[in-house]
Design a protein around this motif. Structure first.
Motif, PDB file in Angstrom:
ATOM      1  N   PRO A 244      25.412 -31.693   3.902  1.00 14.78           N
ATOM      2  CA  PRO A 244      24.042 -31.623   3.377  1.00 14.78           C
ATOM      3  C   PRO A 244      23.141 -32.780   3.783  1.00 14.78           C
ATOM      4  N   LEU A 245      23.720 -33.949   4.097  1.00 18.00           N
ATOM      5  CA  LEU A 245      22.897 -35.109   4.457  1.00 18.00           C
ATOM      6  C   LEU A 245      22.708 -35.256   5.964  1.00 18.00           C
ATOM      7  N   ALA A 246      23.202 -34.300   6.730  1.00 19.36           N
ATOM      8  CA  ALA A 246      23.142 -34.407   8.186  1.00 19.36           C
ATOM      9  C   ALA A 246      21.738 -34.663   8.716  1.00 19.36           C
ATOM     10  N   PRO A 247      20.696 -33.960   8.229  1.00 22.52           N
ATOM     11  CA  PRO A 247      19.348 -34.220   8.770  1.00 22.52           C
ATOM     12  C   PRO A 247      18.864 -35.652   8.542  1.00 22.52           C
ATOM     13  N   LEU A 248      19.315 -36.286   7.443  1.00 23.43           N
ATOM     14  CA  LEU A 248      18.917 -37.669   7.175  1.00 23.43           C
ATOM     15  C   LEU A 248      19.753 -38.651   7.980  1.00 23.43           C
ATOM     16  N   LEU A 249      21.052 -38.364   8.110  1.00 24.41           N
ATOM     17  CA  LEU A 249      21.950 -39.309   8.763  1.00 24.41           C
ATOM     18  C   LEU A 249      21.905 -39.211  10.280  1.00 24.41           C
ATOM     19  N   ARG A 250      21.371 -38.134  10.810  1.00 17.43           N
ATOM     20  CA  ARG A 250      21.243 -38.014  12.265  1.00 17.43           C
ATOM     21  C   ARG A 250      20.156 -38.953  12.789  1.00 17.43           C
ATOM     22  N   GLU A 251      19.121 -39.179  12.004  1.00 20.78           N
ATOM     23  CA  GLU A 251      18.019 -40.073  12.402  1.00 20.78           C
ATOM     24  C   GLU A 251      17.759 -41.101  11.294  1.00 20.78           C
ATOM     25  N   PRO A 252      18.756 -41.913  10.922  1.00 19.43           N
ATOM     26  CA  PRO A 252      18.584 -42.801   9.768  1.00 19.43           C
ATOM     27  C   PRO A 252      17.498 -43.851   9.952  1.00 19.43           C
ATOM     28  N   TYR A 253      17.292 -44.326  11.181  1.00 24.53           N
ATOM     29  CA  TYR A 253      16.324 -45.399  11.378  1.00 24.53           C
ATOM     30  C   TYR A 253      14.895 -44.870  11.303  1.00 24.53           C
ATOM     31  N   LEU A 254      14.699 -43.625  11.729  1.00 23.63           N
ATOM     32  CA  LEU A 254      13.388 -43.032  11.567  1.00 23.63           C
ATOM     33  C   LEU A 254      13.106 -42.738  10.100  1.00 23.63           C
ATOM     34  N   VAL A 255      14.156 -42.432   9.337  1.00 25.15           N
ATOM     35  CA  VAL A 255      13.996 -42.245   7.895  1.00 25.15           C
ATOM     36  C   VAL A 255      13.558 -43.557   7.250  1.00 25.15           C
ATOM     37  N   VAL A 256      14.194 -44.655   7.630  1.00 24.11           N
ATOM     38  CA  VAL A 256      13.820 -45.969   7.093  1.00 24.11           C
ATOM     39  C   VAL A 256      12.390 -46.306   7.481  1.00 24.11           C
ATOM     40  N   TRP A 257      12.013 -46.015   8.709  1.00 24.10           N
ATOM     41  CA  TRP A 257      10.630 -46.266   9.161  1.00 24.10           C
ATOM     42  C   TRP A 257       9.638 -45.495   8.297  1.00 24.10           C
ATOM     43  N   ALA A 258       9.910 -44.217   8.088  1.00 23.98           N
ATOM     44  CA  ALA A 258       8.997 -43.395   7.287  1.00 23.98           C
ATOM     45  C   ALA A 258       8.923 -43.882   5.848  1.00 23.98           C
ATOM     46  N   LEU A 259      10.066 -44.223   5.266  1.00 23.38           N
ATOM     47  CA  LEU A 259      10.078 -44.736   3.895  1.00 23.38           C
ATOM     48  C   LEU A 259       9.317 -46.050   3.802  1.00 23.38           C
ATOM     49  N   THR A 260       9.467 -46.897   4.813  1.00 21.12           N
ATOM     50  CA  THR A 260       8.763 -48.186   4.814  1.00 21.12           C
ATOM     51  C   THR A 260       7.255 -47.976   4.841  1.00 21.12           C
ATOM     52  N   LEU A 261       6.797 -47.030   5.662  1.00 21.34           N
ATOM     53  CA  LEU A 261       5.364 -46.743   5.727  1.00 21.34           C
ATOM     54  C   LEU A 261       4.851 -46.252   4.380  1.00 21.34           C
ATOM     55  N   VAL A 262       5.547 -45.291   3.796  1.00 23.52           N
ATOM     56  CA  VAL A 262       5.084 -44.686   2.548  1.00 23.52           C
ATOM     57  C   VAL A 262       5.115 -45.702   1.406  1.00 23.52           C
ATOM     58  N   LEU A 263       6.256 -46.345   1.210  1.00 22.78           N
ATOM     59  CA  LEU A 263       6.397 -47.289   0.099  1.00 22.78           C
ATOM     60  C   LEU A 263       5.521 -48.523   0.311  1.00 22.78           C
ATOM     61  N   GLY A 264       5.389 -48.949   1.565  1.00 24.77           N
ATOM     62  CA  GLY A 264       4.540 -50.096   1.844  1.00 24.77           C
ATOM     63  C   GLY A 264       3.082 -49.829   1.501  1.00 24.77           C
ATOM     64  N   VAL A 265       2.586 -48.669   1.905  1.00 21.81           N
ATOM     65  CA  VAL A 265       1.195 -48.315   1.595  1.00 21.81           C
ATOM     66  C   VAL A 265       0.996 -48.181   0.090  1.00 21.81           C
ATOM     67  N   LEU A 266       1.960 -47.565  -0.597  1.00 18.76           N
ATOM     68  CA  LEU A 266       1.864 -47.447  -2.054  1.00 18.76           C
ATOM     69  C   LEU A 266       1.840 -48.827  -2.720  1.00 18.76           C
ATOM     70  N   ALA A 267       2.682 -49.740  -2.225  1.00 15.95           N
ATOM     71  CA  ALA A 267       2.703 -51.097  -2.775  1.00 15.95           C
ATOM     72  C   ALA A 267       1.372 -51.800  -2.530  1.00 15.95           C
ATOM     73  N   ALA A 268       0.801 -51.598  -1.343  1.00 14.77           N
ATOM     74  CA  ALA A 268      -0.483 -52.233  -1.029  1.00 14.77           C
ATOM     75  C   ALA A 268      -1.588 -51.679  -1.919  1.00 14.77           C
ATOM     76  N   ARG A 269      -1.557 -50.372  -2.180  1.00 13.23           N
ATOM     77  CA  ARG A 269      -2.579 -49.765  -3.043  1.00 13.23           C
ATOM     78  C   ARG A 269      -2.513 -50.307  -4.466  1.00 13.23           C
ATOM     79  N   ARG A 270      -1.311 -50.706  -4.878  1.00 14.02           N
ATOM     80  CA  ARG A 270      -1.135 -51.268  -6.228  1.00 14.02           C
ATOM     81  C   ARG A 270      -1.430 -52.765  -6.261  1.00 14.02           C
ATOM     82  N   GLY A 271      -1.849 -53.313  -5.131  1.00 14.63           N
ATOM     83  CA  GLY A 271      -2.223 -54.722  -5.093  1.00 14.63           C
ATOM     84  C   GLY A 271      -1.057 -55.675  -5.087  1.00 14.63           C
TER      85      GLY A 271
END
Length: 437
Positions: A394-421
């Motif tokens: 079940p985790l194959a789609p995430l584990l096949r490209e783990p570094y791109l997953v980390v990149w995407a999470l970093t973008l999303v969480l980083g922007v959310l953190a910036a919006r919260r000041g």
């Protein structure tokens, strides 16, 4: 972290980080329990030897790109001939390696890699406003040790790769005051060795650091000129098309190609990708990543902005081996800083799970596969994308490209953190905010 605590490390954090780092170093030697010369932690070091061969070819006036490189000073009993994928300038820069014995070269290279990891961590902590001293040294060493049991850094040591040394140049430039006259030289040199650091020119453009861009591009042009003066024929071959030959680097659809190109090659084309398709995918990823980096910079998070731009360069590159993703080291430092400053009370403390999530995706998790061509009949895959879990389950789609997953999470969480000041690092720690550079 309260304003009065800015720049200080809590003792409990340093203690927990030191314990985690000790466990990581232990795992580095115990998992997998390698028993062959080839799979041992320091039993390969092929890449630094190839760097040496490049230096030998420059000294002998040999072509770098016509044939596969071999050692000129004798026969290597087990290292196969390899393609030269760096610039002619890089080969010239590696000439001093030919002055050392093989074991001395490998030992010094390994020590330089480890020292560079500590220096990168230290510079990032200082950039974030932490005070130099014993605690900062402990934090820098501990984070570097913690990251050793991740696929990018484990493979960097095993292969004798150069990416950590290039990262040191890039971070050093980023952390220097904007008014420094030669700020940008290190980035230009890094790009002159290996083209991918040139992506950071876009970062300095979107953050309006014009002098750094000019100095960096000028330095890069100078490296091209030096390479041409030393090895004209090889330079002509490389700069007139040879640098676009991705197959010289490796199989573009290999699981270890953690980039947009790798995704397209694996899921859609099952091999080489048409140039137009890669340009569309890479441009889209670059625009998204740079937009996030610009937003983070404008909202007072220049350190995370810089790291996001570096990671985006790996995403957009036509070939990004796992060990190209050394950006996870400065990312971990930035993540710890955000947690220390903003996750000390209430539900915010749940955010301390994020370092574990990052580690889950990038750890040097290994699996053995039968392989009759190897000395003991097995092949060791390191990193999620090199295990059977990335191909099934079940985790194959995430584990096949783990570094791109980390990149995407970093973008999303980083922007959310910036919006919260949650940005606004100390002004003194932000060289990009000094008068226009």
């Amino acid at each position: 972290m309260n304003e009065s605590d800015t720049g200080r490390f809590p003792a409990v954090f340093l203690g927990a980080l030191s314990v985690a780092a000790t466990v990581a170093v232990a795992l580095l030697f115990l998992w997998p329990r390698e028993t062959t010369e080839y799979w041992g932690l320091l039993g390969n070091l092929i890449d630094v030897n190839v760097y040496r061969w490049g230096g030998e070819h420059i000294r002998a006036g040999r072509e770098l790109y016509v044939d596969l490189l071999r050692p000129l000073g004798g026969v290597d009993p087990w290292r196969a001939p390899m393609a030269w994928t760096y610039t002619p300038f890089a080969a010239a820069l590696f000439v001093p390696l030919t002055w050392l014995s093989g074991p001395m070269m490998e030992a010094l290279w390994t020590l330089a890699t480890l020292a560079s990891m500590v220096l990168v961590a230290r510079m990032m902590w200082v950039w974030l406003g932490y005070r130099p001293g014993r605690r900062l040294t402990i934090a820098a060493v501990a984070v570097a040790a913690l990251m050793l049991f991740t696929e990018p850094f484990r493979m960097t040591l095993w292969l004798g790769q150069i990416n950590v040394l290039l990262l040191l140049l890039l971070v050093w430039d980023a952390t220097r005051p904007a008014g420094t006259r030669l700020r940008g030289v290190a980035t230009g040199i890094a790009a002159g060795i290996k083209l991918t650091p040139a992506f950071l020119w876009f970062h300095y453009v979107i953050t309006r650091q014009w002098r750094c861009v000019a100095v960096s591009v000028g330095t890069f042009v100078l490296t091209v000129a030096v390479g041409a003066a030393i090895a004209w024929s090889s330079s002509l071959h490389y700069w007139t098309g040879g640098m676009f030959d991705g197959q010289r680097i490796g199989h573009v659809d290999a699981p270890s190609n953690q980039s947009v190109y790798g995704v397209l090659a694996w899921y859609f084309y099952h091999g080489p990708v048409p140039t137009w398709a890669w340009l569309v995918g890479a441009s889209a990823a670059a625009l998204v990543g740079l937009a996030a980096a610009w937003y983070l910079h404008e909202r007072g998070m220049p350190q995370l902005s810089f790291v996001v731009s570096g990671m985006t360069g790996a995403v957009a590159s036509p070939f990004s081996w796992g060990h190209h993703w050394v950006w996870f080291l400065p990312l971990m430092v930035v993540l710890f800083d955000l947690l220390l400053r903003h996750a000390r009370t209430g539900w915010a403390r749940v955010a301390w799970v994020l370092p574990a999530v990052l580690y889950f995706f990038v750890g040097a998790w290994a699996q053995n596969f039968p392989d009759a061509t190897q000395p003991d009949g097995r092949w060791v895959g390191t990193g999620w994308f090199m295990t059977s879990a990335a191909l099934e389950g079940p985790l194959a789609p995430l584990l096949r490209e783990p570094y791109l997953v980390v990149w995407a999470l970093t973008l999303v969480l980083g922007v959310l953190a910036a919006r919260r000041g949650l940005g606004a690092a100390p002004t003194a720690a932000r060289p990009d905010r000094v008068a226009a550079g």
